[in-house]
Design a protein around this motif. Structure first.
Motif, mmCIF file in Angstrom:
data_model
loop_
_atom_site.group_PDB
_atom_site.id
_atom_site.type_symbol
_atom_site.label_atom_id
_atom_site.label_comp_id
_atom_site.label_asym_id
_atom_site.label_seq_id
_atom_site.Cartn_x
_atom_site.Cartn_y
_atom_site.Cartn_z
ATOM 1 N N PHE A 37 0.852 -1.172 0.000
ATOM 2 C CA PHE A 37 0.000 0.000 0.000
ATOM 3 C C PHE A 37 0.893 1.229 0.000
ATOM 4 O O PHE A 37 2.101 1.138 0.232
ATOM 5 C CB PHE A 37 -0.894 0.024 1.254
ATOM 6 C CG PHE A 37 -1.980 -1.009 1.259
ATOM 7 C CD1 PHE A 37 -1.708 -2.332 1.572
ATOM 8 C CD2 PHE A 37 -3.285 -0.666 0.957
ATOM 9 C CE1 PHE A 37 -2.715 -3.293 1.578
ATOM 10 C CE2 PHE A 37 -4.300 -1.616 0.966
ATOM 11 C CZ PHE A 37 -4.006 -2.925 1.274
ATOM 12 N N ARG A 38 0.287 2.378 -0.237
ATOM 13 C CA ARG A 38 1.044 3.620 -0.139
ATOM 14 C C ARG A 38 0.140 4.730 0.384
ATOM 15 O O ARG A 38 -1.080 4.662 0.259
ATOM 16 C CB ARG A 38 1.648 3.999 -1.491
ATOM 17 C CG ARG A 38 0.635 4.374 -2.564
ATOM 18 C CD ARG A 38 1.349 4.572 -3.899
ATOM 19 N NE ARG A 38 0.419 4.956 -4.959
ATOM 20 C CZ ARG A 38 0.758 5.067 -6.238
ATOM 21 N NH1 ARG A 38 2.021 4.820 -6.620
ATOM 22 N NH2 ARG A 38 -0.131 5.443 -7.144
ATOM 23 N N GLN A 39 0.786 5.722 0.954
ATOM 24 C CA GLN A 39 0.046 6.855 1.487
ATOM 25 C C GLN A 39 0.824 8.128 1.233
ATOM 26 O O GLN A 39 1.947 8.285 1.715
ATOM 27 C CB GLN A 39 -0.221 6.689 2.983
ATOM 28 C CG GLN A 39 -1.157 7.718 3.562
ATOM 29 C CD GLN A 39 -1.672 7.327 4.933
ATOM 30 O OE1 GLN A 39 -1.116 6.456 5.611
ATOM 31 N NE2 GLN A 39 -2.763 7.946 5.356
ATOM 32 N N LYS A 43 -3.501 12.234 2.085
ATOM 33 C CA LYS A 43 -4.373 11.296 1.380
ATOM 34 C C LYS A 43 -4.550 10.013 2.187
ATOM 35 O O LYS A 43 -3.776 9.707 3.077
ATOM 36 C CB LYS A 43 -3.813 10.981 -0.010
ATOM 37 C CG LYS A 43 -3.767 12.173 -0.939
ATOM 38 C CD LYS A 43 -3.424 11.743 -2.349
ATOM 39 C CE LYS A 43 -3.477 12.912 -3.304
ATOM 40 N NZ LYS A 43 -3.170 12.497 -4.704
ATOM 41 N N LYS A 44 -5.584 9.273 1.826
ATOM 42 C CA LYS A 44 -5.826 7.991 2.483
ATOM 43 C C LYS A 44 -4.830 6.949 1.975
ATOM 44 O O LYS A 44 -4.283 7.065 0.876
ATOM 45 C CB LYS A 44 -7.254 7.527 2.183
ATOM 46 C CG LYS A 44 -8.329 8.394 2.785
ATOM 47 C CD LYS A 44 -9.704 8.011 2.289
ATOM 48 C CE LYS A 44 -10.088 6.596 2.582
ATOM 49 N NZ LYS A 44 -11.483 6.289 2.188
ATOM 50 N N ARG A 45 -4.629 5.932 2.790
ATOM 51 C CA ARG A 45 -3.771 4.838 2.363
ATOM 52 C C ARG A 45 -4.451 4.102 1.206
ATOM 53 O O ARG A 45 -5.633 3.761 1.296
ATOM 54 C CB ARG A 45 -3.523 3.884 3.525
ATOM 55 C CG ARG A 45 -2.451 2.860 3.274
ATOM 56 C CD ARG A 45 -2.009 2.184 4.564
ATOM 57 N NE ARG A 45 -1.429 3.138 5.505
ATOM 58 C CZ ARG A 45 -0.806 2.778 6.633
ATOM 59 N NH1 ARG A 45 -0.679 1.503 6.940
ATOM 60 N NH2 ARG A 45 -0.325 3.691 7.452
ATOM 61 N N GLU A 46 -3.704 3.844 0.144
ATOM 62 C CA GLU A 46 -4.285 3.209 -1.028
ATOM 63 C C GLU A 46 -3.544 1.941 -1.397
ATOM 64 O O GLU A 46 -2.328 1.821 -1.213
ATOM 65 C CB GLU A 46 -4.308 4.170 -2.223
ATOM 66 C CG GLU A 46 -2.965 4.521 -2.794
ATOM 67 C CD GLU A 46 -3.038 5.220 -4.151
ATOM 68 O OE1 GLU A 46 -4.118 5.254 -4.764
ATOM 69 O OE2 GLU A 46 -1.995 5.724 -4.587
ATOM 70 N N PHE A 47 -4.300 1.021 -1.953
ATOM 71 C CA PHE A 47 -3.769 -0.267 -2.394
ATOM 72 C C PHE A 47 -2.874 -0.078 -3.613
ATOM 73 O O PHE A 47 -3.181 0.720 -4.498
ATOM 74 C CB PHE A 47 -4.935 -1.191 -2.743
ATOM 75 C CG PHE A 47 -4.535 -2.440 -3.458
ATOM 76 C CD1 PHE A 47 -4.656 -2.527 -4.835
ATOM 77 C CD2 PHE A 47 -4.028 -3.522 -2.767
ATOM 78 C CE1 PHE A 47 -4.290 -3.668 -5.511
ATOM 79 C CE2 PHE A 47 -3.657 -4.677 -3.438
ATOM 80 C CZ PHE A 47 -3.783 -4.750 -4.811
ATOM 81 N N SER A 58 -3.222 -2.170 -8.736
ATOM 82 C CA SER A 58 -4.117 -1.044 -8.958
ATOM 83 C C SER A 58 -3.915 -0.535 -10.378
ATOM 84 O O SER A 58 -2.846 -0.725 -10.983
ATOM 85 C CB SER A 58 -3.831 0.076 -7.955
ATOM 86 O OG SER A 58 -2.563 0.658 -8.214
ATOM 87 N N SER A 60 -3.420 2.355 -11.348
ATOM 88 C CA SER A 60 -2.420 3.414 -11.424
ATOM 89 C C SER A 60 -0.997 2.891 -11.568
ATOM 90 O O SER A 60 -0.110 3.639 -12.004
ATOM 91 C CB SER A 60 -2.518 4.308 -10.184
ATOM 92 O OG SER A 60 -2.260 3.556 -9.010
ATOM 93 N N THR A 103 -8.297 -5.464 -1.342
ATOM 94 C CA THR A 103 -7.570 -4.208 -1.454
ATOM 95 C C THR A 103 -7.868 -3.287 -0.272
ATOM 96 O O THR A 103 -7.458 -2.134 -0.278
ATOM 97 C CB THR A 103 -7.941 -3.497 -2.766
ATOM 98 O OG1 THR A 103 -9.333 -3.183 -2.751
ATOM 99 C CG2 THR A 103 -7.626 -4.368 -3.968
ATOM 100 N N GLN A 104 -8.575 -3.799 0.723
ATOM 101 C CA GLN A 104 -8.961 -2.988 1.866
ATOM 102 C C GLN A 104 -7.920 -3.068 2.974
ATOM 103 O O GLN A 104 -7.638 -4.151 3.485
ATOM 104 C CB GLN A 104 -10.310 -3.458 2.412
ATOM 105 C CG GLN A 104 -11.441 -3.330 1.413
ATOM 106 C CD GLN A 104 -11.587 -1.899 0.934
ATOM 107 O OE1 GLN A 104 -11.648 -0.959 1.723
ATOM 108 N NE2 GLN A 104 -11.638 -1.720 -0.375
#
Length: 121
Positions: A37-39, A43-47, A58, A60, A103-104
């Protein structure tokens, strides 16, 4: 004691490459699914990527990043190619008992402390 220790972050120019590693201990690594994951700031932490019975990315990062694992070394990797400014973030590895692709962030049991990746000229 469960531990996930990330390394490999740093400063990289756009279009460059970086390989992150995450070494696990304190649990049976081979029997867990792993993810990155990254943050980014504010921003919110994203998968980013997942590896279990297969791999998943993802949108992206698809086609640019590759997740892999070495069960003999209790290590999961994230190969980052063709990086972009928007890839700048703290990158975290995470582990959970196999439950299929998820992905949560809330579905993951264990987390590392993160490693900073900065894409800049």
């Amino acid at each position: 004691q469960v531990q996930l220790l990330e390394s490999g972050g740093g400063l990289v120019e756009p279009g460059g490459s970086l390989r992150l590693a995450c070494v696990a201990s304190g649990f049976t690594f081979s029997q867990h699914d792993m993810a990155w994951f990254r943050q980014a700031p504010g921003k919110k932490r994203e998968f980013v990527a997942w590896i279990g019975f297969s791999t998943y990315y993802s949108n992206s990062v698809k086609g640019r990043f590759t997740i892999s694992r070495d069960n003999a070394r209790n290590t999961v990797y994230l190969q980052m190619n063709s990086v972009k400014f928007e890839d700048t973030a703290v990158y975290y590895c995470a582990a959970n008992e196999p439950m299929g692709l998820t992905t949560q962030p809330s579905d993951y049991d264990y987390w590392g402390q993160g490693t900073q990746v900065t894409v800049s000229l």
